[in-house]
Design a protein around this motif. Structure first.
Motif, PDB file in Angstrom:
ATOM      1  N   GLY A 106      33.754  73.306  14.776  1.00 29.80           N
ATOM      2  CA  GLY A 106      35.152  73.665  14.115  1.00 29.80           C
ATOM      3  C   GLY A 106      35.198  75.035  13.393  1.00 29.80           C
ATOM      4  N   MET A 107      34.030  75.095  12.608  1.00 26.81           N
ATOM      5  CA  MET A 107      33.875  76.323  11.811  1.00 26.81           C
ATOM      6  C   MET A 107      33.597  77.688  12.617  1.00 26.81           C
ATOM      7  SD  MET A 107      34.640  75.620   8.678  1.00 26.81           S
ATOM      8  CE  MET A 107      34.560  77.508   8.230  1.00 26.81           C
ATOM      9  N   ALA A 108      33.011  77.229  13.924  1.00 27.65           N
ATOM     10  CA  ALA A 108      32.912  78.619  14.617  1.00 27.65           C
ATOM     11  C   ALA A 108      34.368  78.773  15.189  1.00 27.65           C
ATOM     12  CB  ALA A 108      31.926  78.071  16.013  1.00 27.65           C
ATOM     13  N   LEU A 146      47.067  77.244   7.633  1.00 24.67           N
ATOM     14  CA  LEU A 146      47.608  76.269   6.963  1.00 24.67           C
ATOM     15  C   LEU A 146      46.560  75.031   7.295  1.00 24.67           C
ATOM     16  CD1 LEU A 146      51.341  76.919   7.373  1.00 24.67           C
ATOM     17  CD2 LEU A 146      49.870  77.221   5.402  1.00 24.67           C
ATOM     18  N   GLU A 147      46.471  73.922   6.877  1.00 25.19           N
ATOM     19  CA  GLU A 147      45.916  72.899   7.267  1.00 25.19           C
ATOM     20  C   GLU A 147      47.146  71.710   6.670  1.00 25.19           C
ATOM     21  OE1 GLU A 147      41.675  72.716   6.102  1.00 25.19           O
ATOM     22  OE2 GLU A 147      41.971  70.792   6.016  1.00 25.19           O
ATOM     23  N   SER A 148      47.356  70.782   7.362  1.00 17.74           N
ATOM     24  CA  SER A 148      48.250  69.657   6.930  1.00 17.74           C
ATOM     25  C   SER A 148      47.832  68.650   7.935  1.00 17.74           C
ATOM     26  CB  SER A 148      49.514  70.215   6.951  1.00 17.74           C
ATOM     27  OG  SER A 148      50.471  68.934   6.415  1.00 17.74           O
ATOM     28  N   THR A 192      45.602  67.921   4.395  1.00 11.24           N
ATOM     29  CA  THR A 192      44.593  68.401   4.073  1.00 11.24           C
ATOM     30  C   THR A 192      43.431  67.483   3.920  1.00 11.24           C
ATOM     31  OG1 THR A 192      45.226  68.449   1.723  1.00 11.24           O
ATOM     32  CG2 THR A 192      45.712  70.355   2.890  1.00 11.24           C
ATOM     33  N   ASN A 193      42.123  68.168   3.745  1.00 11.08           N
ATOM     34  CA  ASN A 193      40.883  67.355   3.697  1.00 11.08           C
ATOM     35  C   ASN A 193      40.405  67.686   2.093  1.00 11.08           C
ATOM     36  OD1 ASN A 193      38.403  66.231   4.031  1.00 11.08           O
ATOM     37  ND2 ASN A 193      37.858  67.431   5.827  1.00 11.08           N
ATOM     38  N   PRO A 194      40.210  66.719   1.270  1.00  8.82           N
ATOM     39  CA  PRO A 194      40.252  65.461   1.609  1.00  8.82           C
ATOM     40  C   PRO A 194      41.465  64.543   0.865  1.00  8.82           C
ATOM     41  CG  PRO A 194      39.012  65.700  -0.365  1.00  8.82           C
ATOM     42  CD  PRO A 194      39.415  67.004   0.157  1.00  8.82           C
ATOM     43  N   ALA A 254      36.822  69.688  16.787  1.00  3.82           N
ATOM     44  CA  ALA A 254      36.840  68.628  17.834  1.00  3.82           C
ATOM     45  C   ALA A 254      35.697  67.682  17.656  1.00  3.82           C
ATOM     46  CB  ALA A 254      36.587  69.215  19.266  1.00  3.82           C
ATOM     47  N   THR A 255      34.696  67.882  16.674  1.00  7.88           N
ATOM     48  CA  THR A 255      33.679  67.027  16.249  1.00  7.88           C
ATOM     49  C   THR A 255      34.295  65.542  15.769  1.00  7.88           C
ATOM     50  OG1 THR A 255      32.761  69.222  15.295  1.00  7.88           O
ATOM     51  CG2 THR A 255      31.633  66.960  14.610  1.00  7.88           C
ATOM     52  N   LYS A 256      35.672  65.757  15.255  1.00 14.26           N
ATOM     53  CA  LYS A 256      36.196  64.511  14.424  1.00 14.26           C
ATOM     54  C   LYS A 256      37.151  63.811  15.436  1.00 14.26           C
ATOM     55  CE  LYS A 256      34.451  66.902  10.867  1.00 14.26           C
ATOM     56  NZ  LYS A 256      35.261  67.713  10.038  1.00 14.26           N
ATOM     57  N   LEU A 294      29.243  68.003  18.423  1.00 13.70           N
ATOM     58  CA  LEU A 294      30.083  69.010  17.536  1.00 13.70           C
ATOM     59  C   LEU A 294      30.738  69.866  18.403  1.00 13.70           C
ATOM     60  CD1 LEU A 294      26.932  70.240  15.421  1.00 13.70           C
ATOM     61  CD2 LEU A 294      29.137  69.161  14.283  1.00 13.70           C
ATOM     62  N   GLY A 295      32.031  70.364  17.936  1.00 16.60           N
ATOM     63  CA  GLY A 295      32.537  71.212  18.832  1.00 16.60           C
ATOM     64  C   GLY A 295      34.076  71.674  18.076  1.00 16.60           C
ATOM     65  N   GLY A 296      34.534  72.815  18.633  1.00 15.93           N
ATOM     66  CA  GLY A 296      35.650  73.334  17.994  1.00 15.93           C
ATOM     67  C   GLY A 296      36.652  74.044  19.056  1.00 15.93           C
ATOM     68  N   ASN A 355      31.409  62.919   7.450  1.00 16.57           N
ATOM     69  CA  ASN A 355      32.130  63.010   9.042  1.00 16.57           C
ATOM     70  C   ASN A 355      33.405  62.346   8.883  1.00 16.57           C
ATOM     71  OD1 ASN A 355      32.540  63.881  11.501  1.00 16.57           O
ATOM     72  ND2 ASN A 355      31.303  62.224  12.709  1.00 16.57           N
ATOM     73  N   LEU A 356      34.211  62.358   9.797  1.00 17.11           N
ATOM     74  CA  LEU A 356      35.296  61.355   9.933  1.00 17.11           C
ATOM     75  C   LEU A 356      35.978  61.542  11.242  1.00 17.11           C
ATOM     76  CD1 LEU A 356      38.217  63.609  10.089  1.00 17.11           C
ATOM     77  CD2 LEU A 356      37.317  64.264   7.924  1.00 17.11           C
ATOM     78  N   GLY A 357      36.719  60.520  11.601  1.00 12.43           N
ATOM     79  CA  GLY A 357      37.549  60.558  12.964  1.00 12.43           C
ATOM     80  C   GLY A 357      36.774  59.938  13.867  1.00 12.43           C
TER      81      GLY A 357
HETATM   82  C1  LIG Z   1      35.068  68.925   9.699  1.00  8.61           C
HETATM   83  C2  LIG Z   1      36.197  70.073   9.725  1.00  8.61           C
HETATM   84  C3  LIG Z   1      36.315  71.214   9.968  1.00  8.61           C
HETATM   85  C4  LIG Z   1      34.862  71.956  10.486  1.00  8.61           C
HETATM   86  O1  LIG Z   1      34.570  71.387  11.741  1.00  8.61           O
HETATM   87  P1  LIG Z   1      32.823  71.400  12.138  1.00  8.61           P
HETATM   88  O2  LIG Z   1      32.917  70.832  13.524  1.00  8.61           O
HETATM   89  O3  LIG Z   1      32.254  70.632  11.173  1.00  8.61           O
HETATM   90  O4  LIG Z   1      32.312  72.783  12.013  1.00  8.61           O
HETATM   91  C5  LIG Z   1      37.382  72.192   9.931  1.00  8.61           C
HETATM   92  N1  LIG Z   1      38.461  71.515   9.244  1.00  8.61           N
HETATM   93  C6  LIG Z   1      38.600  70.296   9.147  1.00  8.61           C
HETATM   94  C7  LIG Z   1      39.954  69.727   8.706  1.00  8.61           C
HETATM   95  C8  LIG Z   1      37.553  69.452   9.163  1.00  8.61           C
HETATM   96  O5  LIG Z   1      37.713  68.253   8.758  1.00  8.61           O
END
Ligand SMILES: *Cc1c(COP(=O)(O)O)cnc(C)c1O
Length: 403
Positions: free
Chosen positions: A98-100, A165-167, A169-171, A218-220, A229-231, A347-349
């Protein structure tokens, strides 16, 4: 899409398939190998050609095909197709994490001298990009109070290239009005990127609300099994091609085996999300009645600050809730190991319930001061609801909460 011969009451052959049908079928039929009904894992790094003219055409993008695994791969392409279809996007490209996805997207769209507007409550890693890495490249970053839509709008009006934006949000599950802020961004010529990891396309489709790009860890929830892991980023084709071009050079590509695991996980996305939506709401309501709990953050609760916005833009409220314990971090340390049905992990999801405090999960990269500045209490527990029976999870929490 395979046509059904089954006669149903809504037997309209022109009706668009539902999200569940798409979760199962989208992308699946783009790859066949000896009639295999499942997408094969193409482990080969490179793709060979006997015909040099054909090879050239593929290399020049004039013919579909694959050259080298850092650029494209058929298993990875099937994963991108599935996400793209579920989000209703023109195009998608994928990443190693996801971070990538987030960093490659931002470094594609932004150049020295540009400005980005976002909010205080983003994923910890994303916040690190904002406060540590983008400024190193002379990219201005303005972070606003997540709950103050007027402040975000006026930051946008001062001029920016990207609104991020993120919605939810974590956490802390804050909710921002995606349609409203997207409109503000577009009025001022800015692009809108939305992290849709928490909601998934089953609960929320930011592109339909006007966003230009959607990113996912996509990890979640997409993968859903905590084993890959994936994004991914999807949205406007012109933007996705630019991001793809940056990624083929930075090399942050998704591994074919991970793509396969994510694809397989996504086939049950709608079922998992349905169960997790239901359980999370019941558990949030239960926690609200517990004397040891100071507050519960879940967008589906009527008491949530922006429940009205959540109700408008989401069709379900997601599988993650968080709550603050009376008694501070000591109470968190006491409760967590008592949970029988929860991995205590960052982790989550996933299909299993996962719980943990922000200091070791979403904001492990942040300092205590940064967590405080983001309004994240140290006595918070993030609880990602799995697909276990709801009653068992409630009983588990009830037992763990006992003094
Ligand atoms: C975990 C997470 C990320 C980062 O994803 P990774 O796959 O761990 O790199 C980004 N945004 C949100 C909301 C997340 O929960």
């Amino acid at each position: 899409m395979k046509k059904s011969t089954h006669i149903s009451s809504h037997n309209n052959p022109n009706a668009a398939p539902g999200q569940g049908t798409l979760a199962v079928w989208a992308g699946e039929q783009t790859v066949h190998w000896m009639g295999s009904t499942q997408v094969p894992v193409a482990h080969g790094v490179s793709f060979g050609y006997k015909n040099i003219d054909e090879w050239l055409k593929v290399a020049q993008g004039k013919k579909p095909g694959h050259i080298y695994g850092r650029n494209t791969n058929p298993t990875v392409a099937a994963f991108e197709e599935k996400v793209k279809t579920l989000e209703g996007a023109e195009a998608a490209t994928s990443f190693a994490s996801g971070m990538a996805a987030i960093s490659n997207t931002l470094f594609t769209l932004l150049s020295p001298g540009d400005r980005l507007v976002s909010v205080n409550d983003t994923y910890g890693g994303t916040n690190k990009l904002f406060i540590e890495f983008l400024p190193r490249f002379q990219i201005g970053v303005t972070l606003c109070d997540t709950s103050d839509h007027k402040a975000i709008e006026s930051a946008i009006a001062r001029g920016c290239k990207v609104v991020y934006l993120e919605s939810p949000t974590n956490p802390t599950n804050k909710v921002v009005d995606l349609a409203r802020l997207t409109a503000a961004a577009h009025r001022h010529g800015a692009l809108v990127v939305v992290d849709n990891t928490f909601a998934t396309p089953i609960n929320q489709q930011p592109l339909k609300l006007g966003a230009d790009l959607v990113v996912h860890s996509a990890t979640k929830f997409l993968g859903g099994h905590a084993d890959a892991l994936g994004g991914v980023v999807c949205g406007r084709r012109d933007l996705v091609s630019r991001i793809y071009h940056f990624r083929e050079i930075t090399g942050a590509c998704l591994d074919p085996m991970a793509a396969y695991l994510l694809l397989r996980g996504m086939k049950t996305l709608h079922l998992r999300i349905r169960q997790q939506n239901q359980s999370a709401l019941k558990i949030a309501r239960f926690l609200q009645t517990q004397p040891q709990v100071a507050s519960v953050f879940y967008p589906g609760l009527e008491s949530h600050k922006n429940h009205d916005i959540a109700r408008r833009q989401m069709s379900g409220y997601g599988g993650v809730l968080s709550f603050v314990l009376k008694g501070g971090f000591a109470a968190v340390k006491k409760l967590l190991p008592r949970l029988r049905y929860a991995h205590l992990a960052a982790n989550l999801g996933a299909v299993e319930t996962i719980a943990g405090p922000p200091a070791t999960t979403s904001h492990v990269e942040s300092t205590p001061e940064e967590r405080k500045a983001s309004g994240i209490p140290e006595a918070l527990i993030r609880y990602s609801v799995g697909i276990e029976d709801t009653e068992d999870l409630i009983a588990d929490l009830q037992a763990a909460l006992k003094p």
